[in-house]
Every structure is written in C-alpha cells, then in structure tokens.
Scaffold this motif. Structure first.
Motif, PDB file in Angstrom:
ATOM      1  N   ILE A 129      34.656  27.821  93.448  1.00 26.52           N
ATOM      2  CA  ILE A 129      33.706  28.561  92.605  1.00 26.52           C
ATOM      3  C   ILE A 129      34.448  29.343  91.523  1.00 26.52           C
ATOM      4  O   ILE A 129      34.073  29.320  90.348  1.00 26.52           O
ATOM      5  CB  ILE A 129      32.851  29.517  93.471  1.00 26.52           C
ATOM      6  CG1 ILE A 129      31.970  28.707  94.436  1.00 26.52           C
ATOM      7  CG2 ILE A 129      31.982  30.410  92.596  1.00 26.52           C
ATOM      8  CD1 ILE A 129      31.356  29.538  95.557  1.00 26.52           C
ATOM      9  N   PHE A 130      35.503  30.020  91.932  1.00 26.03           N
ATOM     10  CA  PHE A 130      36.299  30.828  91.013  1.00 26.03           C
ATOM     11  C   PHE A 130      36.867  29.965  89.876  1.00 26.03           C
ATOM     12  O   PHE A 130      36.812  30.333  88.704  1.00 26.03           O
ATOM     13  CB  PHE A 130      37.426  31.505  91.798  1.00 26.03           C
ATOM     14  CG  PHE A 130      38.383  32.292  90.949  1.00 26.03           C
ATOM     15  CD1 PHE A 130      37.981  33.427  90.262  1.00 26.03           C
ATOM     16  CD2 PHE A 130      39.723  31.896  90.839  1.00 26.03           C
ATOM     17  CE1 PHE A 130      38.871  34.148  89.478  1.00 26.03           C
ATOM     18  CE2 PHE A 130      40.620  32.611  90.059  1.00 26.03           C
ATOM     19  CZ  PHE A 130      40.192  33.747  89.375  1.00 26.03           C
TER      20      PHE A 130
ATOM     21  N   MET B  95      22.256  21.934 107.832  1.00 27.90           N
ATOM     22  CA  MET B  95      21.339  21.871 106.684  1.00 27.90           C
ATOM     23  C   MET B  95      21.757  22.867 105.588  1.00 27.90           C
ATOM     24  O   MET B  95      21.749  22.556 104.406  1.00 27.90           O
ATOM     25  CB  MET B  95      19.903  22.187 107.146  1.00 27.90           C
ATOM     26  CG  MET B  95      18.857  21.918 106.084  1.00 27.90           C
ATOM     27  SD  MET B  95      18.758  20.155 105.683  1.00 27.90           S
ATOM     28  CE  MET B  95      17.687  20.219 104.257  1.00 27.90           C
ATOM     29  N   VAL B  96      22.164  24.061 106.031  1.00 23.00           N
ATOM     30  CA  VAL B  96      22.610  25.074 105.080  1.00 23.00           C
ATOM     31  C   VAL B  96      23.858  24.596 104.347  1.00 23.00           C
ATOM     32  O   VAL B  96      23.989  24.752 103.127  1.00 23.00           O
ATOM     33  CB  VAL B  96      22.895  26.419 105.810  1.00 23.00           C
ATOM     34  CG1 VAL B  96      23.542  27.420 104.849  1.00 23.00           C
ATOM     35  CG2 VAL B  96      21.603  26.998 106.366  1.00 23.00           C
ATOM     36  N   ARG B  97      24.783  23.970 105.114  1.00 22.74           N
ATOM     37  CA  ARG B  97      26.024  23.465 104.506  1.00 22.74           C
ATOM     38  C   ARG B  97      25.729  22.343 103.525  1.00 22.74           C
ATOM     39  O   ARG B  97      26.372  22.246 102.468  1.00 22.74           O
ATOM     40  CB  ARG B  97      26.981  22.982 105.605  1.00 22.74           C
ATOM     41  CG  ARG B  97      28.325  22.494 105.070  1.00 22.74           C
ATOM     42  CD  ARG B  97      29.150  23.631 104.507  1.00 22.74           C
ATOM     43  NE  ARG B  97      30.011  23.156 103.421  1.00 22.74           N
ATOM     44  CZ  ARG B  97      30.952  23.902 102.845  1.00 22.74           C
ATOM     45  NH1 ARG B  97      31.159  25.139 103.256  1.00 22.74           N
ATOM     46  NH2 ARG B  97      31.678  23.424 101.865  1.00 22.74           N
ATOM     47  N   GLU B  98      24.782  21.496 103.851  1.00 25.03           N
ATOM     48  CA  GLU B  98      24.416  20.398 102.947  1.00 25.03           C
ATOM     49  C   GLU B  98      23.914  20.938 101.612  1.00 25.03           C
ATOM     50  O   GLU B  98      24.274  20.430 100.543  1.00 25.03           O
ATOM     51  CB  GLU B  98      23.345  19.511 103.596  1.00 25.03           C
ATOM     52  CG  GLU B  98      23.881  18.590 104.674  1.00 25.03           C
ATOM     53  CD  GLU B  98      22.785  17.777 105.332  1.00 25.03           C
ATOM     54  OE1 GLU B  98      21.642  17.785 104.825  1.00 25.03           O
ATOM     55  OE2 GLU B  98      23.058  17.142 106.353  1.00 25.03           O
ATOM     56  N   GLN B  99      23.075  21.958 101.671  1.00 26.85           N
ATOM     57  CA  GLN B  99      22.562  22.580 100.453  1.00 26.85           C
ATOM     58  C   GLN B  99      23.698  23.223  99.649  1.00 26.85           C
ATOM     59  O   GLN B  99      23.755  23.119  98.429  1.00 26.85           O
ATOM     60  CB  GLN B  99      21.509  23.634 100.797  1.00 26.85           C
ATOM     61  CG  GLN B  99      20.897  24.335  99.579  1.00 26.85           C
ATOM     62  CD  GLN B  99      20.153  23.383  98.646  1.00 26.85           C
ATOM     63  OE1 GLN B  99      19.378  22.524  99.093  1.00 26.85           O
ATOM     64  NE2 GLN B  99      20.404  23.502  97.339  1.00 26.85           N
ATOM     65  N   PHE B 100      24.610  23.861 100.382  1.00 31.36           N
ATOM     66  CA  PHE B 100      25.746  24.504  99.722  1.00 31.36           C
ATOM     67  C   PHE B 100      26.616  23.470  99.011  1.00 31.36           C
ATOM     68  O   PHE B 100      27.039  23.673  97.855  1.00 31.36           O
ATOM     69  CB  PHE B 100      26.579  25.270 100.750  1.00 31.36           C
ATOM     70  CG  PHE B 100      27.732  26.023 100.144  1.00 31.36           C
ATOM     71  CD1 PHE B 100      27.513  27.186  99.418  1.00 31.36           C
ATOM     72  CD2 PHE B 100      29.032  25.573 100.306  1.00 31.36           C
ATOM     73  CE1 PHE B 100      28.574  27.896  98.856  1.00 31.36           C
ATOM     74  CE2 PHE B 100      30.095  26.269  99.751  1.00 31.36           C
ATOM     75  CZ  PHE B 100      29.864  27.436  99.031  1.00 31.36           C
ATOM     76  N   ASP B 101      26.900  22.359  99.673  1.00 32.18           N
ATOM     77  CA  ASP B 101      27.705  21.286  99.072  1.00 32.18           C
ATOM     78  C   ASP B 101      27.007  20.715  97.833  1.00 32.18           C
ATOM     79  O   ASP B 101      27.665  20.405  96.831  1.00 32.18           O
ATOM     80  CB  ASP B 101      27.957  20.167 100.093  1.00 32.18           C
ATOM     81  CG  ASP B 101      28.962  20.583 101.165  1.00 32.18           C
ATOM     82  OD1 ASP B 101      29.714  21.551 100.914  1.00 32.18           O
ATOM     83  OD2 ASP B 101      28.981  19.950 102.237  1.00 32.18           O
TER      84      ASP B 101
ATOM     85  N   LYS C  35      24.886  34.617  98.218  1.00 33.02           N
ATOM     86  CA  LYS C  35      23.897  34.142  99.189  1.00 33.02           C
ATOM     87  C   LYS C  35      24.473  33.243 100.275  1.00 33.02           C
ATOM     88  O   LYS C  35      23.905  33.143 101.364  1.00 33.02           O
ATOM     89  CB  LYS C  35      22.763  33.414  98.465  1.00 33.02           C
ATOM     90  CG  LYS C  35      21.915  34.343  97.594  1.00 33.02           C
ATOM     91  CD  LYS C  35      20.673  33.638  97.087  1.00 33.02           C
ATOM     92  CE  LYS C  35      19.772  34.608  96.317  1.00 33.02           C
ATOM     93  NZ  LYS C  35      18.569  33.950  95.796  1.00 33.02           N
ATOM     94  N   GLN C  36      25.590  32.578  99.983  1.00 33.77           N
ATOM     95  CA  GLN C  36      26.101  31.587 100.927  1.00 33.77           C
ATOM     96  C   GLN C  36      27.324  32.043 101.718  1.00 33.77           C
ATOM     97  O   GLN C  36      27.743  31.381 102.649  1.00 33.77           O
ATOM     98  CB  GLN C  36      26.444  30.282 100.176  1.00 33.77           C
ATOM     99  CG  GLN C  36      25.280  29.659  99.445  1.00 33.77           C
ATOM    100  CD  GLN C  36      24.216  29.111 100.378  1.00 33.77           C
ATOM    101  OE1 GLN C  36      24.420  29.027 101.582  1.00 33.77           O
ATOM    102  NE2 GLN C  36      23.069  28.727  99.833  1.00 33.77           N
ATOM    103  N   GLN C  37      27.933  33.165 101.300  1.00 31.78           N
ATOM    104  CA  GLN C  37      29.140  33.664 101.966  1.00 31.78           C
ATOM    105  C   GLN C  37      30.173  32.542 102.181  1.00 31.78           C
ATOM    106  O   GLN C  37      30.488  32.184 103.325  1.00 31.78           O
ATOM    107  CB  GLN C  37      28.785  34.310 103.303  1.00 31.78           C
ATOM    108  CG  GLN C  37      27.882  35.532 103.126  1.00 31.78           C
ATOM    109  CD  GLN C  37      27.512  36.172 104.446  1.00 31.78           C
ATOM    110  OE1 GLN C  37      27.232  35.481 105.425  1.00 31.78           O
ATOM    111  NE2 GLN C  37      27.501  37.495 104.489  1.00 31.78           N
ATOM    112  N   PRO C  38      30.695  31.983 101.078  1.00 33.66           N
ATOM    113  CA  PRO C  38      31.604  30.844 101.181  1.00 33.66           C
ATOM    114  C   PRO C  38      32.950  31.200 101.812  1.00 33.66           C
ATOM    115  O   PRO C  38      33.420  32.342 101.712  1.00 33.66           O
ATOM    116  CB  PRO C  38      31.797  30.423  99.717  1.00 33.66           C
ATOM    117  CG  PRO C  38      31.507  31.656  98.923  1.00 33.66           C
ATOM    118  CD  PRO C  38      30.445  32.379  99.684  1.00 33.66           C
ATOM    119  N   VAL C  39      33.554  30.211 102.464  1.00 35.97           N
ATOM    120  CA  VAL C  39      34.905  30.389 103.022  1.00 35.97           C
ATOM    121  C   VAL C  39      35.917  30.319 101.879  1.00 35.97           C
ATOM    122  O   VAL C  39      35.574  30.023 100.726  1.00 35.97           O
ATOM    123  CB  VAL C  39      35.208  29.306 104.079  1.00 35.97           C
ATOM    124  CG1 VAL C  39      34.259  29.454 105.265  1.00 35.97           C
ATOM    125  CG2 VAL C  39      35.123  27.907 103.482  1.00 35.97           C
ATOM    126  N   ALA C  40      37.196  30.552 102.197  1.00 39.23           N
ATOM    127  CA  ALA C  40      38.237  30.690 101.178  1.00 39.23           C
ATOM    128  C   ALA C  40      38.330  29.479 100.242  1.00 39.23           C
ATOM    129  O   ALA C  40      38.419  29.634  99.020  1.00 39.23           O
ATOM    130  CB  ALA C  40      39.580  30.939 101.847  1.00 39.23           C
TER     131      ALA C  40
END
Length: 218
Positions: free
Chosen positions: A81-82, A1-7, A70-75
């Motif tokens: 994002i960058f 669910m967290v990943r879905e929100q992040f996507d 807030k999401q601590q994204p992977v590389a």
C-alpha cells in the motif's frame, strides 16, 4: 472472505497506479510532440488533461487509506500500500512536468527554433523508455527492470549536461533567441526531473520486493 475482498482491493489499487502511469506516459509523449511540432493545441490538451491525473492520484490515496484503516493489513500488505502511494506521487509529478513542457511550448510561440533539439529528443526517448520499464517493473515486481532504470538515468544526466552546455554556448551567437534557448533549457531540466522521479519508482520496486531501501541514483 474478508481476505478475498482485501486482495481484490489491493489489485484495484495496483491497477489504478498502472493506469496513472499510462496517463502520465501519454501526457509526456503528447507534450513532446507539441514541442517538436510547435502545436499549441497539443500543449493545451496536456494542460487540460492534468486534472484527470490529479483526480486519479486522489482516488489512489483514498483507497490506500481505506485499506489501512479498515482492513488492518499485515507488514507485507502495508508495504504494498505504501509503495502504491509513493509511486502515484511520482507519477503525478511526472505529469506535472509534462504540463511544464506544454507551457514552454506555448511560450516559445511560432518562431522557428534556432538550435538543435537532438539532445532533448535523446533525453525524452530515454526517459520515455524508463517510464514504460518502471510501470512494468511495478506491475511484475521485476528487480532486473528496476536496476536497468538506474543505469538509464545516468545517460539522461549526461545528456542533460551536454544539452545545457550547448544551449548556453549558443547564446553569444544568437542573443536575440535568448528567450527561446532559456525555455528549451527549462524543458531539458523537466525531462531530467522526470527521469529522477522514474528512478524513485525503481527504488520503490526494490523496497516492495526486498523490504529495504536502496538508493539507485547516487
């Protein structure tokens, strides 16, 4: 669910960048139409609308910061994002150059333009096509389109050199029009800088897809 929100948030970020690209492209088109038709109202419209793009860039930066903190994204996500932040910055600069063109239009006044605008028109046509291609390249992560932009930038550089040489050569014959020729030389420079910012976007697309930096405008 967290990943879905992040996507979902990542997609929202991309959509905002694409919207900023569309607004910057529109600003550039309106600015050039104002120049060629000597329409001060169109020039003022470009200047008045610039705040909208500044606000959108700020929204993009705030959303990007939220995703990082807030999401601590992977590389891979961090790269996405960058790149969004970097592209938004270049698009905002392009919008600023549209404003600069609008201001030159106002400074030119109503006096008939005494030199040809053919090179300027060709530069704009090329830069405008580059901008559309860069937005598509970012949206589709298309390296072929990004590579094409670098080749198109070379054409803009050649046209810029030609335009400035011709403007400077016309001064001795038309010394009374030196202010007009100076403003048009500035416009050529603004369009050339727009093309450079678009090339930056193409480089960012390469970084997004490949994960390493490529310099395309050397």
């Amino acid at each position: 669910m967290v990943r879905e929100q992040f996507d979902y948030d990542l997609k929202t970020l991309q959509s905002k960048v694409i919207e900023l690209g569309s607004l910057a492209k529109e600003a550039l088109e309106v600015a050039m139409e104002g120049l060629r038709s000597k329409n001060v109202e169109l020039a003022l419209q470009v200047i008045d609308n610039d705040n909208r793009m500044d606000d959108l860039e700020e929204e993009i930066n705030e959303l990007a910061l939220m995703l990082i903190t807030k999401q601590q994204p992977v590389a891979t996500d961090l790269r996405r994002i960058f790149v969004s932040i970097k592209i938004a910055t270049d698009l905002e600069r392009i919008a600023d150059h549209a404003v600069n063109i609008a201001k030159s239009t106002i400074r030119l006044g109503e006096k008939k333009i005494s030199v040809t605008l053919e090179d300027l028109e060709q530069m704009f046509k090329q830069a405008n096509a580059m901008l559309a291609l860069s937005i598509e390249a970012y949206k589709e992560e298309n390296l072929a389109s990004a590579k094409q932009i670098a080749e198109m930038d070379d054409v803009v550089d050649e046209l810029y050199g030609k335009a400035v040489r011709e403007f400077m050569a016309s001064i001795p014959q038309k010394p009374e029009d030196i202010n007009q020729i100076t403003q048009l030389s500035f416009v050529a420079r603004y369009i050339e800088r727009v093309a450079d910012h678009i090339t930056n976007i193409a480089e960012d697309v390469f970084y997004l897809v490949k994960g390493k930096h490529y310099l395309l405008n050397e």
